[in-house]
Design an enzyme around this catalytic site. Structure first.
Site, short mmCIF file in Angstrom:
data_model
loop_
_atom_site.label_atom_id
_atom_site.label_comp_id
_atom_site.label_asym_id
_atom_site.label_seq_id
_atom_site.Cartn_x
_atom_site.Cartn_y
_atom_site.Cartn_z
N ASP A 23 0.86 -1.17 0.00
CA ASP A 23 0.00 0.00 0.00
C ASP A 23 0.90 1.23 0.00
O ASP A 23 2.05 1.17 0.42
CB ASP A 23 -0.89 -0.02 1.25
CG ASP A 23 -1.90 1.11 1.26
OD1 ASP A 23 -2.41 1.45 0.18
OD2 ASP A 23 -2.17 1.65 2.34
N ASP A 60 -2.53 -0.97 5.83
CA ASP A 60 -2.90 -0.49 7.16
C ASP A 60 -4.40 -0.24 7.32
O ASP A 60 -4.88 -0.04 8.42
CB ASP A 60 -2.14 0.78 7.51
CG ASP A 60 -2.36 1.90 6.49
OD1 ASP A 60 -3.09 1.66 5.50
OD2 ASP A 60 -1.79 2.99 6.67
N ASP A 115 -7.52 -2.91 3.04
CA ASP A 115 -6.42 -3.84 2.76
C ASP A 115 -6.67 -5.23 3.35
O ASP A 115 -5.98 -6.19 2.98
CB ASP A 115 -5.11 -3.29 3.34
CG ASP A 115 -4.73 -1.97 2.74
OD1 ASP A 115 -4.84 -1.82 1.52
OD2 ASP A 115 -4.31 -1.07 3.49
#
Length: 932
Positions: free
Chosen positions: A331, A661, A665
């Site tokens: 990410d 986070d 996700d």
């Protein structure tokens, strides 16, 4: 009430949505109607999926081929009457099952953590009154009121907003709060761009709003992610796959060898009962009882080492999985970047500046671009900052620009426990940090030039303006910040670097704006205007014209400096790094270029290709694997698409690590071979769905964890290569004795002694082996490669044959010396143990000698050697041990022969490794020498 499940509510006007929900935007629902809808739709909570009960989950820990082998070993040992040994083997199995059960129970908390995100209070209108209710009682049609700091309790179609900005980073990956508006959007608008919606679980960063609930519980975007997590299956790690295959092969080999032994004895006409017990003894000898304990302890040591490097492992097999990772899908927000907006470039007057430092900590120099010794004098800037409105010649434009950013601002910069944080909008917080880096204290500036009035930012006007009382009776000043094009239209002149006002060069400013935007920076423009000292109010008419342009501040969520080095290290190790983010493509591509990602590039300009969620949605399934493999940047990606990308990479036989986070996700974290969550900035959902949590939110810690993971797999392989020759050698000795029609050279109880004591005292010491030099310069292991390569299998067979020759030879030689059968067996047992001891030094490196890794680099090896020598002396010379294990004392001649054989085995294996290194390094074609 109409069924809204399949309707694109962001595409409908607000009043139509209210009509469809049979609600009232001003009065809300009645209590009676809300009660009826609560019965119909259920509480606003996420449902729990059916799971296996604790007993079933515990029993499933035994469902593994290697465990079956060990349970069979325990049963056979019990049949032989060796209850203590049977208890030890079963105890090892039980401990492994308990560890797995505990780890799995912790993983099951992921869904519970997601459910807890929705447990809060909400402000709604019921019966025409404003009231607070538990969020679980919200129903479709409820009118929900939002204020700064609130958690959005359900999916809402906004009907009224006032400067409303919502932090959706946990859901979409968007790095800055999204400005909301009552708009009608296209049906295909992705979740991250639905500015007329507020989503459950997100946070109100600024402003106020009112919306009607259109989705509750499982019908929310958060509920959809919850469904994805529940449907995602756990992926077997490379280690568990390899151990499962290895266990099946080992089981077949043990049963086959035992059957051959039994049939051979029958063919020779030996007593069937005795032959059966011999076959059982062979099976006991061939089972590596210490392997599960070695796996668990080696993984546990890896967990401890990783914890020291800021990586907390939640599931033991994940330790080794890191070592075989071929792709890291990261990410962007909060992982590769700091998730803290930072001003990086400034245009003030006709000068441009770069600002060092990243994040909210006000540390970093401001340097003028293109000049030597161009660091800004902080004390001089700070002095000018308290004389706003005067014309000081040195860097006046820079001073005025930074002051404008500090005063035309609603955020606060605070330091808590040594960490700087922002209260308010991150964009405004970045302006405060930039001012403070130049020596301007926003608090002191605000006290000296207090705000009198303000025009709040709204998307329609595209600017914010504040009116400030002048210092010591001087005229008041208006500061304005906003979009570049809008601000330029309000200005008719600009402030030069020397402090004078000159003609506005709009084309030059727009050119610099484009240059900043090309770097993925978000650009804000600033202006000022003098006002009478007695001015008490501020309106749009006051800023319609006559402003002086001050300059630009360009910002972005910057990459972590350590992430750049970590990406470089991963590429050196043969690991591809890909960015998968919900942020904009331009921003994602800019960050990717800064951190050094490598992937498909545009032929016309060499820029990285950033594939968007819309492009992914249009990609046919058969082409998705190619796109996932060759592209490094994916932007504006939904949670389902993150999941699809991970699955596509796994279809290409990649071992995928996924970092993240946010709530968005979590499904991909669970699907990946190893999910990596952020410990500081990550949501509890992400942490519970992940296999590993980074305690410092530092991408660089992943690189360190990969290094440790490779070391763990190396050490596990070393243990297997060390232990299997003994098991094979014991079986071959028994098989040879039966084929020769002689008595057994070693007894079952002696076999168990060898296997258990050497595994604990010697083999487990390999778990403490340090990393070998160059471990991160070699490519990742082929996921399809078995634990034991052909080279290692050949070595195992070689050592097993040497053990057979040594032990059986000593057994026969001792009998030739007219010694007792007990003395011959004692010598044979000591041959096995001493050969294992010397062979242990060979296994400290599978390709080099122990001098390559350092003779004393692992002190545990020497402690284990000392313990093993002591145990063998007890076995050989202590009477009680003689009675229990059928041994007798042996003389010095026997010991000399035993040690000589052991040293020879060490030298032969060392020569074999040296020969293989020479062969691999030799050129493929060697010139032949003509014979005379």
């Amino acid at each position: 009430m109409a069924d809204l499940a399949e309707r694109p509510l962001h595409h409908l006007p607000a009043h139509e949505v209210v009509l469809l929900l049979e609600s009232d935007p001003d009065k809300g629902l009645t209590s009676e109607e809300a009660g009826r809808r609560l019965e119909r739709f259920g509480p606003n909570v996420l449902p729990k999926f059916r799971r296996h009960g604790p007993l079933v989950r515990f029993l499933l820990q035994f469902h593994h081929p290697l465990i079956y082998v060990l349970l069979a070993a325990a049963a056979i040992t019990a049949v032989l009457g060796e209850w203590v040994d049977a208890g030890v083997i079963f105890g090892v199995v039980l401990v492994n099952a308990m560890v797995g059960f505990i780890q799995e129970s912790r993983a099951e908390k992921a869904l519970d953590a997601l459910v807890s995100m929705m447990k809060t209070e909400a402000t709604v209108r019921r019966d025409g009154r404003r009231t607070k209710i538990p969020s679980a009682q919200i129903v479709p049609g409820d009118v929900v009121l939002l204020e700064s700091g609130d958690k959005v309790p359900a999916d809402l179609r906004l009907v009224a907003v006032r400067e409303l900005r919502i932090d959706e980073s946990a859901l979409t990956g968007e790095s800055v709060p999204v400005e909301k508006a009552d708009l009608v959007l296209a049906p295909e608008t992705v979740v991250a761009d639905r500015r007329n919606m507020a989503f459950s679980g997100t946070l109100v960063a600024y402003g106020q709003g009112r919306g009607v609930a259109v989705g509750t519980g499982a019908a929310t975007e958060l509920g959809r992610i919850h469904q994805l997590i529940g449907e995602t299956t756990e992926i077997a790690t490379p280690l568990t796959k390899k151990l499962a295959y290895f266990s099946k092969v080992l089981t077949a080999a043990i049963l086959g060898l035992a059957a051959v032994t039994f049939l051979l004895g029958l063919w020779r006409g030996q007593n069937p009962a005795e032959i059966f017990m011999a076959a059982v003894a062979l099976a006991v000898g061939a089972i590596p009882e210490g392997l599960p304990a070695a796996v668990t302890i080696t993984l546990a040591i890896g967990v401890s080492r990783m914890a020291q490097r800021h990586a907390v492992i939640r599931k033991l097999p994940a330790v080794e999985t890191l070592g075989s990772t071929t792709v890291i899908c990261s990410d962007k927000t909060g992982t590769l970047t700091k998730n803290e907006m930072t001003v990086q470039a400034i245009l003030a007057g006709d000068r441009t500046f770069d600002i060092e430092g990243a994040g909210y900590e006000p540390a970093g120099e401001i340097r003028e671009v293109g000049r030597q010794s161009s660091t800004v004098n902080r004390e001089e800037v700070a002095r000018q900052a308290v004389t706003v409105g005067s014309h000081v010649p040195l860097d006046t434009a820079l001073c005025e620009l930074l002051t404008a950013g500090a005063l035309c601002n609603d955020a606060q910069l605070v330091e808590q426990e040594g960490r700087w944080t922002i209260v308010g909008d991150p964009t405004e917080g970045a302006l405060l940090v930039a001012a403070k880096k130049a020596g301007i204290d926003p608090g002191q500036a605000g006290e000296r030039f207090p705000r009198i009035d303000a025009i709040p930012f709204e998307s329609e006007r595209q600017y914010m303006a504040t009116l400030h009382r002048g210092d010591s009776g001087r005229e008041a000043v208006i500061y304005l910040k906003g979009a570049v094009e809008k601000t330029l239209r309000l200005c008719d002149r600009m402030l030069t670097a020397e402090g004078s006002e000159g003609a506005l060069d709009a084309p030059s400013v727009l050119g610099q704006t484009d240059a900043y935007a090309g770097r993925g920076l978000r650009v804000l423009a600033f202006a000022r205007k003098s006002a009478p000292a007695d001015r008490a109010t501020l309106s749009d008419r006051d800023v319609e014209e006559g402003l002086t342009f001050l300059g630009l501040q360009a910002m972005m969520d910057p990459p972590r400096p350590e992430a750049i080095a970590a990406v470089r290290a991963c590429r050196t190790a043969g690991i591809a790094v890909k960015m998968i983010t919900g942020d904009h493509a331009l921003t994602a591509r800019a960050v990717a270029a800064q951190v050094g990602l490598d992937g498909r590039k545009r032929p016309e300009n060499g820029e990285l290709v950033a594939m968007t969620g819309q492009e992914l949605a249009a990609t046919p399934p058969e082409a998705l694997a190619d796109a996932a493999d060759n592209t490094a940047v994916f932007a504006r990606v939904s949670p389902e698409q993150k999941l699809r990308l991970v699955e596509a990479l796994q279809a290409r036989a990649h071992v995928v690590a996924m970092t993240g986070d946010g709530v968005n996700d979590a499904p991909a974290l669970k699907q990946a071979d190893i999910g990596v969550a952020m410990g500081l900035g990550g949501t509890e959902v992400a942490k519970e769905a992940a296999d590993m949590v980074l305690t410092d939110d530092n991408f660089a810690s992943i690189e360190a964890a990969v290094e440790e993971g490779r070391c763990v797999f190396d050490n596990l392989t070393k243990f297997i290569v060390w232990t299997l020759p003994t098991n094979m050698g014991e079986g071959l000795v028994l098989l040879t004795a039966i084929a020769a029609g002689s008595v057994l050279p070693i007894l079952p109880v002696q076999i168990l002694w060898i296997n258990m004591t050497t595994a604990v005292a010697l083999g487990l010491m390999l778990a403490f082996e340090p990393k070998e030099p160059g471990i991160m310069r070699r490519p990742p292991r082929d996921p399809g490669q078995p634990i034991l390569t052909g080279v290692l299998v050949e070595r195992i067979v070689l050592v097993a044959l040497l053990m057979l020759a040594g032990a059986y030879g000593v057994f026969l030689w001792e009998q030739q010396r007219a010694l007792s059968i007990e003395a011959a067996r004692t010598a044979a047992v000591n041959v096995f143990v001493m050969v294992e001891l010397f062979y242990l030094f060979n296994c400290r490196s599978l390709d080099h000698s122990m001098f390559h890794v350092g003779v004393f680099s692992n002190p545990w090896i020497w402690r284990g050697v000392a313990a093993m020598v002591g145990l063998q002396l007890l076995l050989t010379y202590v009477p009680v041990m003689n009675r229990l294990f059928h041994t007798v004392p042996i003389d010095g001649t026997a010991w000399l022969l035993i040690v000589t054989i052991s040293v020879l085995v060490y030298l032969i294996v060392g020569f074999e490794k040296r020969l293989r290194r020479w062969w691999l390094q030799a050129p493929p074609e060697r010139p032949t020498v003509a014979q005379p």
